[in-house]
Enzyme design. Structure first.
Site, mmCIF file in Angstrom:
data_model
loop_
_atom_site.group_PDB
_atom_site.id
_atom_site.type_symbol
_atom_site.label_atom_id
_atom_site.label_comp_id
_atom_site.label_asym_id
_atom_site.label_seq_id
_atom_site.Cartn_x
_atom_site.Cartn_y
_atom_site.Cartn_z
ATOM 1 C CE LYS A 1 6.442 4.631 94.235
ATOM 2 N NZ LYS A 1 7.195 5.214 93.134
ATOM 3 C CG ASN B 1 12.977 11.549 96.235
ATOM 4 O OD1 ASN B 1 13.783 12.268 95.651
ATOM 5 N ND2 ASN B 1 11.870 11.110 95.671
ATOM 6 C CB CYS C 1 10.291 15.823 95.831
ATOM 7 S SG CYS C 1 11.074 15.663 97.428
ATOM 8 C CE LYS D 1 17.650 7.393 94.207
ATOM 9 N NZ LYS D 1 16.624 6.347 94.022
ATOM 10 N N GLY E 1 17.803 3.432 83.869
ATOM 11 C CA GLY E 1 18.274 2.327 83.034
ATOM 12 C C GLY E 1 19.702 2.539 82.555
#
Lengths: 319, 295
Positions: A56, A138, A141, A177, A229
């Site tokens: 996470k 990441n 953001c 990423k 997904g």
């Protein structure tokens, strides 16, 4: 695992960056934000069988995250606006990392910050830290110092963050990423690699929204959120294909992967490895089953060496 | 049992998770309760082989044939569990529950659990169980598992006819009073009764509640007013049930240092200086002390 006659299948991959490499026993990792800190899933499979885990997203301080509701199902997808709720880097290192089988399981930390210097400090915490196999940054953001524009939507800011993390944590492979919410992902990919990224991962969630006609309200408290997904798999596949052609470093595919066939599709399109995300919400054993299924599916499609198979996508012959 | 045994709400540290397991079960049978389509069902599944969990815990359930229109399993209270069957009580509310209602005997379903903490069981203390509508489900298992069910008084408020609810499993095992709410006046009467009962049990009893949000907020307020030990069983939207999706956050009062591993702290009353923090319903609940959780 009942591999039968398939023990010879070469599952191992080595993600060779310009400065550092990441060797994995198999190409299947977990995606950040979908696998907790790893231990949540230990009742459902053997963590040591995975190619690795990306935990996470961690920030310098613990974060409470966004107000509820934070998740909403959409056809073939899941919208979320969790808001990076996490325990903070310090508590992760003190309480969570020591419980993970780091000798046999590559553990990758995902970093979240609101400013370049904050990213640098955060990266410094992991430099020299035994048990951390790599960093994943990441960049989807908002940069609070630049009006909240996402780092990952601007090649200059993306490069700055990459360079800052690289400088403070030179001893670990650096994964950046990328966000799909850009006009041309290849431009951002190149900027990150030039600034020192060893590996790229594509993609983070797609910006999305859902509403309820009965209540006339958005389904998420923050109105918009990130879509993940199977719904985003074609976008992820396209992004991996474009990014892997634009840069010479390995690309990790993320987005809608739910089966061993999906894994091979991403590798065919150019990915060196993959991350399984939302599928782990649908079934906590999803990623373990994908690893277990992979040798048989490789055999079915005549793939015996993933490194050789990577990016071997054929092209249509047109006049 | 002759000993006076208390089993505090079972929680883990929030670090190393539960004893959960994923099993593929078969539908034994499915029965619609009531007439006229209130869409309430009792689903009986083949036994999962779990060591009998303490009452109040939950499971995640998905039909094995689930397509990709919706991705996630759904959380349910364990209504009953024994050597013959695992029983789930549900109402059709959307696509997934509509699919569950169409299951046939022999169909495979995937279940993971038991998840979350349990409700406190103390054979010597009187228990006031307050159930609203679908909130009856965990109390069926609670009465089943309690070593002295005669100590339990169940007040059940419901809007649909009584035959719509799986009360038959516990009839005669504890004191049950039912309250049919047909209008706002009935609701006011039931609310007044809830207050009276909470006041009665506040000194030495344990109060447990499960039901709609407004009902839980009422019980919480009254429990705080009368300084009663009350536990609220929450229903929250969840994707995974195991602490990964972070979709089931709820605000609870915690000391700053407990933020990383809140579950154990949450079993005791709050202290001065505790602050609001998000915790996961799946890992730290679904049962929360009324004086800890903010609704």
């Amino acid at each position: 695992m009942s591999a039968g006659g398939r023990e010879n299948a070469k599952l191992g991959v080595c993600l060779k960056g310009a400065r550092a490499s990441l060797a994995l026993n198999n190409p299947v990792l977990t995606a950040s934000g979908t696998f907790g800190y790893g231990l949540e899933f230990s009742p459902y499979g053997d963590l040591r069988k995975l190619g690795g885990i990306v935990v996470k997203g961690l920030s310098l301080e613990p974060r409470e995250g966004n107000p509820m509701p934070r998740i909403a199902e959409t056809p073939c997808g899941l919208l979320n606006s969790v808001g990076l709720q996490n325990c903070g880097a310090e508590i992760f290192l003190r309480d969570k990392l020591p419980l993970l089988p780091v000798e046999v399981l590559p553990v990758i930390v995902n970093l979240y910050a609101a400013a370049t210097d904050e990213f640098a400090v955060l990266a410094g915490l992991f430099s020299g830290e035994h048990g951390i196999a790599a960093l994943e940054v990441n960049i989807s953001c908002p940069n609070v110092r630049e009006g909240g524009l996402l780092f990952g939507q601007d090649p200059r800011m993306a490069a700055e963050v990459t360079a800052a993390v690289r400088a403070r944590c030179p001893d670990k492979p650096l994964i950046v990423k990328l966000t799909p919410n850009v006009t041309d992902i290849a431009v951002i990919a190149k900027a990150c690699v030039e600034a020192g990224a060893d590996i790229l991962s594509c993609i983070n969630t797609l910006s999305g929204m859902a509403v309820d006609l009965n209540t006339r309200s958005p389904l998420l408290a923050t109105v918009t959120g990130g879509l993940s997904g199977p719904a985003i798999k074609p976008v992820a596949l396209r992004s991996v294909w474009q990014a892997s052609r634009a840069v010479s470093v390995p690309v990790i595919g993320v987005g809608g992967i739910g089966s061993a066939e999906d894994v091979l599709e991403f590798i065919l399109a150019g990915a060196g490895a993959v991350q399984v995300g939302t599928a782990s919400f649908s079934r906590p054993d999803a990623v373990f089953r994908i690893v277990e299924d992979l040798p048989a599916v490789m055999e079915k499609y005549g793939v015996d060496d993933l490194e050789a198979f990577r990016g071997s996508l054929l092209t249509w012959q047109t006049d | 049992m002759t000993m006076c045994g208390a089993s505090p709400a079972q929680t883990d540290t929030g670090l190393v998770p539960s004893d959960g397991a994923l099993v593929r079960l078969k539908v034994l049978d499915i029965a619609e309760l009531g007439r006229g389509g209130p869409d309430l069902f009792v689903l009986r599944l083949s036994p999962p082989g779990w060591e009998t969990p303490l009452p109040g815990r939950f499971l995640m359930l998905r039909a094995a044939a689930t397509g990709r229109e919706y991705l996630c399993a759904r959380p349910f209270s364990i209504c009953r569990i024994n050597d013959e069957a695992l029983v789930v009580f549900f109402q059709v509310r959307g696509k997934a529950t509509r699919d569950f209602a169409a299951l046939k005997p022999g169909d495979p379903v995937d279940v993971w659990g038991p998840l979350g903490n349990s409700l406190p069981v103390d054979s010597c203390r009187p228990v006031l169980a307050l159930a609203g509508g679908m909130g009856i489900a965990p109390f069926v298992n609670y009465v089943d598992q309690h070593p002295a069910p005669g100590n339990i008084s169940l007040e059940f408020g419901h809007r649909l006819p009584l035959e719509c609810y799986p009360l038959r499993y516990i009839e005669g095992k504890c004191r049950i009073r039912t309250h049919h709410e047909k209008n706002d006046g009935d609701r006011a009467v039931f609310s007044a009764l809830v207050e009276e009962r909470i006041r009665e049990f506040a000194l030495s009893g344990i109060i447990l509640a499960c039901g709609p949000g407004a009902f839980l907020r009422l019980v919480r307020e009254l429990a705080l007013k009368y300084r009663a030990e009350a536990w609220l069983s929450l229903e929250t939207r969840m994707a995974c049930g195991i602490g990964a999706c972070l979709g089931c956050a709820v605000k609870a009062l915690l000391p700053a240092e407990a933020f990383a591993a809140p579950a154990q702290v949450l079993a005791a009353p709050p202290s001065r200086g505790d602050r609001e923090h998000f915790v996961q319903t799946c890992l730290c609940g679904p049962n929360f002390r009324a004086d800890r959780v903010l609704l």
